[in-house]
Design a protein around this motif. Structure first.
Motif, PDB file in Angstrom:
ATOM      1  N   ASN A  41     -44.692  15.944 122.129  1.00  0.00           N
ATOM      2  CA  ASN A  41     -43.577  16.091 123.071  1.00  0.00           C
ATOM      3  C   ASN A  41     -42.640  14.896 123.092  1.00  0.00           C
ATOM      4  OD1 ASN A  41     -44.352  18.624 123.874  1.00  0.00           O
ATOM      5  ND2 ASN A  41     -45.518  17.891 125.631  1.00  0.00           N
ATOM      6  N   GLY A  42     -42.820  13.955 122.213  1.00  0.00           N
ATOM      7  CA  GLY A  42     -41.872  12.856 122.158  1.00  0.00           C
ATOM      8  C   GLY A  42     -42.441  11.562 122.702  1.00  0.00           C
ATOM      9  N   ASP A  43     -41.631  10.858 123.488  1.00  0.00           N
ATOM     10  CA  ASP A  43     -41.940   9.515 123.992  1.00  0.00           C
ATOM     11  C   ASP A  43     -43.307   9.472 124.672  1.00  0.00           C
ATOM     12  OD1 ASP A  43     -41.832   6.920 124.807  1.00  0.00           O
ATOM     13  OD2 ASP A  43     -40.348   7.249 126.392  1.00  0.00           O
ATOM     14  N   ARG A  44     -44.219   8.739 124.078  1.00  0.00           N
ATOM     15  CA  ARG A  44     -45.578   8.662 124.608  1.00  0.00           C
ATOM     16  C   ARG A  44     -45.714   7.651 125.747  1.00  0.00           C
ATOM     17  NH1 ARG A  44     -48.819   8.766 118.868  1.00  0.00           N
ATOM     18  NH2 ARG A  44     -47.988  10.772 118.208  1.00  0.00           N
ATOM     19  N   GLU A  46     -44.073   7.323 128.454  1.00  0.00           N
ATOM     20  CA  GLU A  46     -43.904   7.901 129.789  1.00  0.00           C
ATOM     21  C   GLU A  46     -44.484   9.310 129.864  1.00  0.00           C
ATOM     22  OE1 GLU A  46     -39.855   7.633 131.024  1.00  0.00           O
ATOM     23  OE2 GLU A  46     -39.752   5.495 130.629  1.00  0.00           O
ATOM     24  N   ASN A  47     -45.360   9.646 128.934  1.00  0.00           N
ATOM     25  CA  ASN A  47     -45.947  10.966 128.865  1.00  0.00           C
ATOM     26  C   ASN A  47     -47.300  10.942 129.586  1.00  0.00           C
ATOM     27  OD1 ASN A  47     -47.241  13.338 128.062  1.00  0.00           O
ATOM     28  ND2 ASN A  47     -46.172  13.382 126.092  1.00  0.00           N
ATOM     29  N   GLY A  48     -47.329  11.468 130.804  1.00  0.00           N
ATOM     30  CA  GLY A  48     -48.534  11.426 131.629  1.00  0.00           C
ATOM     31  C   GLY A  48     -49.698  12.166 131.015  1.00  0.00           C
ATOM     32  N   ASP A  49     -49.447  13.321 130.409  1.00  0.00           N
ATOM     33  CA  ASP A  49     -50.524  14.078 129.770  1.00  0.00           C
ATOM     34  C   ASP A  49     -51.162  13.261 128.644  1.00  0.00           C
ATOM     35  OD1 ASP A  49     -50.343  16.367 131.338  1.00  0.00           O
ATOM     36  OD2 ASP A  49     -48.789  17.254 130.049  1.00  0.00           O
ATOM     37  N   TYR A  50     -50.331  12.594 127.873  1.00  0.00           N
ATOM     38  CA  TYR A  50     -50.834  11.795 126.755  1.00  0.00           C
ATOM     39  C   TYR A  50     -51.623  10.590 127.262  1.00  0.00           C
ATOM     40  CZ  TYR A  50     -50.954   8.971 122.541  1.00  0.00           C
ATOM     41  OH  TYR A  50     -51.375   8.228 121.471  1.00  0.00           O
ATOM     42  N   ILE A  51     -51.050   9.861 128.214  1.00  0.00           N
ATOM     43  CA  ILE A  51     -51.690   8.643 128.728  1.00  0.00           C
ATOM     44  C   ILE A  51     -53.015   8.976 129.424  1.00  0.00           C
ATOM     45  CG2 ILE A  51     -51.470   6.764 130.401  1.00  0.00           C
ATOM     46  CD1 ILE A  51     -48.405   6.845 129.760  1.00  0.00           C
ATOM     47  N   TYR A  52     -52.974   9.968 130.305  1.00  0.00           N
ATOM     48  CA  TYR A  52     -54.201  10.354 130.998  1.00  0.00           C
ATOM     49  C   TYR A  52     -55.226  10.903 130.007  1.00  0.00           C
ATOM     50  CZ  TYR A  52     -57.633  12.976 133.586  1.00  0.00           C
ATOM     51  OH  TYR A  52     -58.820  13.470 134.048  1.00  0.00           O
ATOM     52  N   GLY A  53     -54.770  11.700 129.052  1.00  0.00           N
ATOM     53  CA  GLY A  53     -55.674  12.287 128.063  1.00  0.00           C
ATOM     54  C   GLY A  53     -56.388  11.234 127.244  1.00  0.00           C
ATOM     55  N   ARG A  54     -55.660  10.225 126.803  1.00  0.00           N
ATOM     56  CA  ARG A  54     -56.280   9.139 126.026  1.00  0.00           C
ATOM     57  C   ARG A  54     -57.297   8.372 126.872  1.00  0.00           C
ATOM     58  NH1 ARG A  54     -55.191   8.065 120.565  1.00  0.00           N
ATOM     59  NH2 ARG A  54     -56.164   6.156 121.233  1.00  0.00           N
ATOM     60  N   LYS A  55     -56.941   8.135 128.136  1.00  0.00           N
ATOM     61  CA  LYS A  55     -57.867   7.424 129.031  1.00  0.00           C
ATOM     62  C   LYS A  55     -59.132   8.251 129.238  1.00  0.00           C
ATOM     63  CE  LYS A  55     -58.238   5.440 133.608  1.00  0.00           C
ATOM     64  NZ  LYS A  55     -58.258   5.969 134.926  1.00  0.00           N
ATOM     65  N   ARG A  56     -58.969   9.532 129.511  1.00  0.00           N
ATOM     66  CA  ARG A  56     -60.119  10.411 129.732  1.00  0.00           C
ATOM     67  C   ARG A  56     -60.955  10.553 128.460  1.00  0.00           C
ATOM     68  NH1 ARG A  56     -64.304  11.806 132.151  1.00  0.00           N
ATOM     69  NH2 ARG A  56     -64.843  13.989 132.079  1.00  0.00           N
ATOM     70  N   LEU A  57     -60.313  10.567 127.303  1.00  0.00           N
ATOM     71  CA  LEU A  57     -61.032  10.651 126.034  1.00  0.00           C
ATOM     72  C   LEU A  57     -61.913   9.421 125.823  1.00  0.00           C
ATOM     73  CD1 LEU A  57     -61.453  12.389 123.514  1.00  0.00           C
ATOM     74  CD2 LEU A  57     -59.579  11.129 122.442  1.00  0.00           C
ATOM     75  N   ARG A  58     -61.401   8.246 126.174  1.00  0.00           N
ATOM     76  CA  ARG A  58     -62.209   7.022 126.082  1.00  0.00           C
ATOM     77  C   ARG A  58     -63.416   7.102 127.012  1.00  0.00           C
ATOM     78  NH1 ARG A  58     -57.073   4.650 125.831  1.00  0.00           N
ATOM     79  NH2 ARG A  58     -57.143   4.133 128.030  1.00  0.00           N
TER      80      ARG A  58
END
Length: 160
Positions: A41-44, A46-58
């Protein structure tokens, strides 16, 4: 330093395996799919889904590593096959009475399956260590954070 064996009941190991399977087989793949979608979806930054997803994946990967280590070092002890049922050992359900005859019931389980609110205390806890080897009628003094307290063993049960 080598990892020491972790005592666990068959039911406790089954719960850990179920959690591992759920995280690895269901939750993690869904999360990876969401992260891939969000990354597209572009700019990572400010992308909440991406940031939260990476945190949850860790978090999931860290939990999977821990569960894997527990399963690798698990030494399953089935309390149902305990030969000496008159002595408190791993897996015993014990009823205790204090000086005021207040009664408490505990089951001694592995450190990874302890849940004090449900009467499952860790094998390595001060209470469990004090009770190991006791028989019905024995009195044991336990050093707790609030001070020393004496308990009398009322009953000892093992699963059938």
């Amino acid at each position: 330093m080598a990892d020491r064996p972790r005592l666990i009941t068959p039911q406790g190991l089954a719960r850990i395996r179920a959690e591992y399977g759920q995280l690895f087989g269901e939750e993690r793949p869904k999360l990876v799919e969401t992260i891939s979608w969000a990354a597209g979806n572009g700019d990572r930054s400010e992308n909440g889904d991406y940031i939260y997803g990476r945190k949850r994946l860790r978090e999931i990967d860290r939990r999977l590593g821990y569960l894997s280590k527990v399963m690798k070092n698990a030494k399953v002890v089935d309390p149902a096959v305990q030969p000496d049922r008159d002595v408190i050992r791993f897996g015993a359900t014990v009823e205790l009475a204090d000086e005021e005859d207040a009664r408490r019931t505990f089951t001694l389980v592995g450190d990874d399956e302890a849940d004090a609110t449900n009467g499952r205390i860790a094998w390595g806890s001060p209470m469990a260590r004090a009770l190991v080897g006791a028989r019905v009628g024995d009195e044991r003094t336990v050093r707790l954070p609030a001070g020393e307290k004496s308990w009398e063993v009322v009953t000892i049960d093992y699963p059938a």
